[in-house]
Write an enzyme that holds these catalytic residues in place. Sequence first.
Site, short mmCIF file in Angstrom:
data_model
loop_
_atom_site.label_atom_id
_atom_site.label_comp_id
_atom_site.label_asym_id
_atom_site.label_seq_id
_atom_site.Cartn_x
_atom_site.Cartn_y
_atom_site.Cartn_z
N ASN A 169 0.73 -1.06 -0.11
CA ASN A 169 0.15 0.04 0.02
C ASN A 169 1.04 1.37 0.17
O ASN A 169 1.49 1.49 0.91
CB ASN A 169 -0.93 -0.21 1.27
CG ASN A 169 -1.84 1.25 1.39
OD1 ASN A 169 -1.76 2.11 0.47
ND2 ASN A 169 -2.69 1.12 2.66
N ARG A 211 -2.91 -2.27 -2.97
CA ARG A 211 -3.85 -1.25 -3.03
C ARG A 211 -3.67 -0.13 -4.22
O ARG A 211 -2.77 0.61 -4.16
CB ARG A 211 -3.82 -0.76 -1.53
CG ARG A 211 -4.97 0.14 -1.71
CD ARG A 211 -4.96 0.95 -0.10
NE ARG A 211 -6.05 1.96 -0.02
CZ ARG A 211 -5.96 3.04 0.72
NH1 ARG A 211 -4.85 3.26 1.26
NH2 ARG A 211 -6.78 4.05 0.71
N HIS A 241 -12.43 4.25 0.02
CA HIS A 241 -12.58 3.50 0.79
C HIS A 241 -13.40 2.18 0.72
O HIS A 241 -13.71 1.25 1.66
CB HIS A 241 -13.29 3.96 2.20
CG HIS A 241 -12.59 5.11 2.88
ND1 HIS A 241 -13.03 6.33 3.43
CD2 HIS A 241 -11.05 5.60 3.11
CE1 HIS A 241 -12.16 7.03 3.86
NE2 HIS A 241 -10.85 6.61 3.61
N ARG A 258 -9.74 17.73 6.12
CA ARG A 258 -10.31 17.93 4.86
C ARG A 258 -11.74 18.60 5.31
O ARG A 258 -12.38 18.04 6.22
CB ARG A 258 -10.55 16.56 4.30
CG ARG A 258 -9.29 16.18 3.34
CD ARG A 258 -9.72 14.97 2.74
NE ARG A 258 -8.76 13.72 2.79
CZ ARG A 258 -8.74 12.62 2.75
NH1 ARG A 258 -9.82 12.01 2.42
NH2 ARG A 258 -7.66 11.88 3.00
N GLU A 311 -8.24 -3.97 5.68
CA GLU A 311 -8.25 -3.60 4.13
C GLU A 311 -7.24 -4.54 3.71
O GLU A 311 -7.33 -5.28 2.58
CB GLU A 311 -7.85 -2.22 3.89
CG GLU A 311 -8.92 -1.46 4.00
CD GLU A 311 -8.62 0.03 4.17
OE1 GLU A 311 -8.91 0.83 3.04
OE2 GLU A 311 -8.30 0.60 5.03
#
Length: 398
Positions: A7, A91, A180, A241, A384
């Site tokens: 990842n 990923r 996601h 964010r 994940e």
Amino acid sequence: MNILVINCGSSSLKYQLIQSDTETVLAKGICERIGLEESRVSYEPANGKKETKIVSMSTHSEAVRIALDVLTNEQSGVIKTLEEIGAVGHRVAHGGEFFTSSTLLNEKAIKAVADCCEIAPLHNPLSLSGIYACKELMPKVPMTAVFDTAFHQTMPKKAYLYGVPYEYYEKYKMRRYGFHGTSHSYVAKRAAALLGKPAASLKTIVCHLGNGSSIAAVEYGKSIDTTMGFTPLEGLIMGTRSGSIDPAALQYLMHKENLNIDDMLGILNKKSGVYGISGRSSDFRDLGEAKKAGSERAADALEIFAYQCAKFIGAYAAAMKGVDAIVFTAGIGENDKDTRERICEYLCWLGIRIDESANSRRGEEMKISTSDSNVTVMVIPTNEELEIARETLRLIMS
Ligand code: AMP
């Protein structure tokens, strides 16, 4: 089979070696500060101590080589040679409309990942550098790409089209993609398994609440809407964010503060969210402490986050004409009982009742609603890497 999961982030590379028969992690670690001073690699074998050493690495390719070196190290490695790696799962942030599911990485697929760089210029080039490095170092090992966007490709047009001239979708593929996806998919499937029901029979709302946060409506096993959009900036207010904001307000602000579009996006990505509102931290632990100590702005930031989560959950209950399960995951979703409780207070109209003692536990798979709650509320730690390893095995076996 041993599956290496890679990842790549902007200056980091996380890796895990997973034994797929037993689904156990043999070792994991992270290369950090790639391209910066004092870059370092950490390595944690399943039955050993975590070690971190400073190693110079200027590119993600070098980071892959260093991760492979520590995995095969004579003293502390968990494998002897690279031949013990049966497959690599990468990923990848953006699969555009090319990829509706994970894929084996042949030349054509690698080119399609590269083509998606146009719509994901910050993320896909990083994944590609990891892909090229593994291809060079392990040319015979099959590789797969598991996309953050793919799970959401089942969204209908009414959820993914923006209200702008249609030609921008046709010409530039500007639309909602959602992110996601690997986490939403893993958690929705796990919720169905824990409830002992087929995923195809459930309406589930998954709340992936971490530093980046998104909520997804998963109807009968398929994502039908999600809060993030063309980029991960849309939707909920997050750690740093902004989430959704009136675009015309930005023009006003840019004019007032003499900012160009890059400055503005930098502020929206890195200086906004609960960090921007509280003026303190993006970390919910710090905000909880500050609220207790009397900070009104920290309290506001936490309240805005919970309020927005509840609003989207309400919207998705309407979109699916019902909801059987609401699941919390990721750093905040798994650990922050106060935020979960506050969100669920807003949802009392759905007949949701929370079991306070269950909700006070942390970081484990659990049901936190009472037996008379109309909707089951659960906490499921996301995984994940395991989902990427499972997808990789599925593709290699098919
Ligand atoms: P993630 O992006 O999923 O790794 O989530 C990271 C975020 O989870 C942190 O920035 C915190 O806001 C939050 N977090 C982690 N641990 C806790 C905790 N024990 N209590 C509250 N929030 C937490």
